[in-house]
Scaffold this active site. Structure first.
Site, PDB file in Angstrom:
ATOM      1  N   ASN A   1      21.491  36.378  40.909  1.00 48.54           N
ATOM      2  CA  ASN A   1      21.896  37.486  41.789  1.00 48.54           C
ATOM      3  C   ASN A   1      21.610  38.814  41.097  1.00 48.54           C
ATOM      4  O   ASN A   1      21.115  38.851  39.965  1.00 48.54           O
ATOM      5  CB  ASN A   1      23.370  37.354  42.194  1.00 48.54           C
TER       6      ASN A   1
ATOM      7  N   ASP B   1      28.472  30.917  43.361  1.00 49.61           N
ATOM      8  CA  ASP B   1      29.476  30.048  43.988  1.00 49.61           C
ATOM      9  C   ASP B   1      28.984  28.610  44.084  1.00 49.61           C
ATOM     10  O   ASP B   1      29.768  27.673  44.038  1.00 49.61           O
ATOM     11  CB  ASP B   1      29.807  30.571  45.387  1.00 49.61           C
TER      12      ASP B   1
ATOM     13  N   LYS C   1       8.871  20.292  37.668  1.00 52.36           N
ATOM     14  CA  LYS C   1       8.602  21.351  38.641  1.00 52.36           C
ATOM     15  C   LYS C   1       8.319  20.719  40.007  1.00 52.36           C
ATOM     16  O   LYS C   1       7.512  19.785  40.102  1.00 52.36           O
ATOM     17  CB  LYS C   1       7.396  22.183  38.175  1.00 52.36           C
TER      18      LYS C   1
ATOM     19  N   ASP D   1      35.721  27.642  39.974  1.00 50.16           N
ATOM     20  CA  ASP D   1      36.100  29.062  39.883  1.00 50.16           C
ATOM     21  C   ASP D   1      36.695  29.307  38.491  1.00 50.16           C
ATOM     22  O   ASP D   1      37.784  28.827  38.171  1.00 50.16           O
ATOM     23  CB  ASP D   1      37.113  29.397  40.986  1.00 50.16           C
ATOM     24  N   ILE D   2      35.954  30.036  37.667  1.00 49.39           N
ATOM     25  CA  ILE D   2      36.367  30.238  36.267  1.00 49.39           C
ATOM     26  C   ILE D   2      37.664  31.059  36.207  1.00 49.39           C
ATOM     27  O   ILE D   2      38.608  30.708  35.500  1.00 49.39           O
ATOM     28  CB  ILE D   2      35.249  30.952  35.469  1.00 49.39           C
TER      29      ILE D   2
ATOM     30  N   PHE E   1      37.524  40.617  39.350  1.00 45.69           N
ATOM     31  CA  PHE E   1      36.726  41.616  40.049  1.00 45.69           C
ATOM     32  C   PHE E   1      36.362  41.054  41.419  1.00 45.69           C
ATOM     33  O   PHE E   1      36.248  39.841  41.579  1.00 45.69           O
ATOM     34  CB  PHE E   1      35.445  41.937  39.266  1.00 45.69           C
TER      35      PHE E   1
ATOM     36  N   LYS F   1      41.872  38.371  47.795  1.00 48.97           N
ATOM     37  CA  LYS F   1      41.302  37.661  46.640  1.00 48.97           C
ATOM     38  C   LYS F   1      42.305  37.598  45.489  1.00 48.97           C
ATOM     39  O   LYS F   1      42.408  36.601  44.778  1.00 48.97           O
ATOM     40  CB  LYS F   1      40.006  38.368  46.211  1.00 48.97           C
TER      41      LYS F   1
ATOM     42  N   LYS G   1      43.388  34.049  44.018  1.00 55.32           N
ATOM     43  CA  LYS G   1      43.065  33.674  42.631  1.00 55.32           C
ATOM     44  C   LYS G   1      44.293  33.744  41.727  1.00 55.32           C
ATOM     45  O   LYS G   1      44.210  33.415  40.543  1.00 55.32           O
ATOM     46  CB  LYS G   1      41.962  34.585  42.086  1.00 55.32           C
TER      47      LYS G   1
END
Ligand code: CTP
Length: 430
Positions: free
Chosen positions: A229, A298, A308, A327-328, A348, A362, A366
């Site tokens: 990302n 995710d 390949k 989810d860390i 964050f 969130k 969390k």
């Protein structure tokens, strides 16, 4: 609501005063080839807002001229204890009393030996001895050949210099002017500047161990392709730097980014979300603050190909099947240390709209005491950001500013919440 309406501040960035605004530094040069770097250092200190008074030993003048240093600092350079420009002829007293710190860069092995014995036969050593020890700190950046650096006498002198109240900034390693390779190079001007700025920062996180995740993760599809990302890691790296400036021991778990490691920060490079989880889980139990800035994928391809994936000419596209990554942040927030209140967790939220509502949801999902919201597309890769802090007491806006100034403000906010929690008042997730 649009992204812009969601932002805590839309105006010009407010980065506050420069890092060394109001600081007056005596920059002392002793004899060594690293004097060429002192010119760059002088510029860097001035660019950071400091005023700089250069003092040079006779040996330093063999390597760089006072003319160069005067031009860069905008002040006449002092080289002699007999300088008659001072009305009372006591340059060593006057210059040291005026300064917020004496920074010796480069500090030669010989000059250090002199300091240790309290010798004072030139202006710079005289000033170091005459300075009020509790008011005018002494910072030194050693520079010498690797054999001189490794010599037991030099190593012994470093220990004694620290014990005498000086701050030894360490050395770099690599190719030396003498042609040899090893430890003893003077730190680069930017590194010394970072250490000087950190030296003056209030130590609001002293005694804390801060663990930070930063950057994107990379999820392999096959040996040459993967999914990642746009996170640059800049916010997380700025937070690691700010936490170290604030006196914390800092460990930074970084996804694949090319950013330089902040000074004094231990860095662990990882690639995938699973690597990041493994790097974080054990270390989190020894930490007292966990700040999850990483943009963790995710999902990952469920079965990455060992070879390949080739086009077979049929026009068929590969069918990728995904599996969810752990989810860390949520995992760490549920750990015994966090549950017992020994580990303060900060999440964050990179959102594209409805920042406040999404950040609050969130935070509860969390189960973390503090969630920091930002608009992902507006900040990924940029040097500026705007943050919205959400906790049980409400919302705090940190308007648009450089990521480093926001990181410093966030560190203060975290420190005040930890202090509040320790004073017995609950900072819960509810
Ligand atoms: N996070 C994490 N591990 C994951 C996913 C996210 O530690 N597998 C952390 C991030 O580092 C960040 C917070 O969780 O601190 C929120 O990340 P974000 O991507 O905004 O939220 P998601 O949980 O992925 O939710 P959504 O994609 O629905 O917005």
């Amino acid at each position: 609501m649009t992204n812009q309406e969601n932002l805590p501040g839309n105006g010009a960035a407010d980065d506050g005063p420069l890092d060394l605004s109001g600081k007056h530094i005596v920059l002392g040069l002793s004899g060594g080839i690293a004097c060429y770097k002192a010119a760059e250092l002088c510029r860097a200190l001035i660019k950071a807002g400091a005023t700089v008074q250069v003092v040079m030993t006779e040996a330093a003048e063999q390597f760089i001229t006072p003319v160069t240093m005067q031009a860069l600092s905008g002040r006449p350079v002092y080289t002699s204890q007999w300088d008659s420009r001072e009305a009372n002829n006591m340059a060593h007293i006057n210059l040291s009393r005026e300064s917020d710190a004496i920074l010796i860069a480069p500090m030669s092995a010989d000059f250090m030996a002199k300091l240790l014995h309290g010798r004072a036969d030139d202006l710079l050593s005289l000033m170091c001895l005459a300075r009020p020890i509790d008011k005018v700190p002494l910072l030194v950046a050693p520079a010498m050949n690797r054999e001189m650096y490794a010599h037991p006498a030099t190593q012994r002198n470093f220990v004694q210099l620290n014990a005498d109240g000086a701050t030894v900034l360490g050395v770099g390693s690599g190719f030396q002017a003498c042609g040899e390779t090893g430890d003893g190079r003077m730190l680069e001007p930017e590194q010394i500047l970072e250490d000087v700025v950190a030296f003056f920062a209030p130590k609001v996180l002293a005694g804390q161990h801060v663990l930070v995740t930063a950057g994107p993760t990379y999820e392999a599809i096959d040996p040459v392709r993967g999914i990642t990302n746009l996170s640059s890691g800049k916010m997380g790296f700025a937070i690691a730097r700010a936490a170290r400036e604030a006196g914390a021991e800092v460990t930074l778990v970084a996804g694949p980014v090319g950013l330089p490691t902040p000074r004094g920060v231990a860095r662990i490079d990882v690639r995938s979300a699973q690597n990041m989880l493994e790097a974080v889980v054990g270390r989190a139990q020894a930490a007292t603050v966990f700040i999850a800035t990483a943009a963790v994928a995710d999902w990952r391809p469920a079965a990455p190909s060992a070879q390949k994936i080739k086009k077979d000419g049929s026009g068929q596209t590969p069918q990728l099947v995904f599996t969810e990554n752990t989810d860390i942040l949520a995992t760490v927030a549920q750990s015994p240390a966090a549950q017992a209140g020994r580990l303060f967790c900060v999440g964050f939220a990179a959102e594209s709209q409805d920042l406040a509502e999404n950040a609050e949801a969130k935070r509860l999902r969390k189960k973390v005491p503090l969630l920091v919201g930002n608009i992902g597309p507006d900040t990924f890769g940029q040097d500026h950001n705007a943050l919205l802090l959400v906790d049980a007491r409400g919302r705090t806006e940190l308007p648009k500013a450089s990521k480093l100034s926001l990181a410093r403000r966030l560190v203060q906010e975290i420190a005040s919440r930890i202090a509040l929690a320790q004073s017995g008042k609950k900072v819960g997730t509810s």
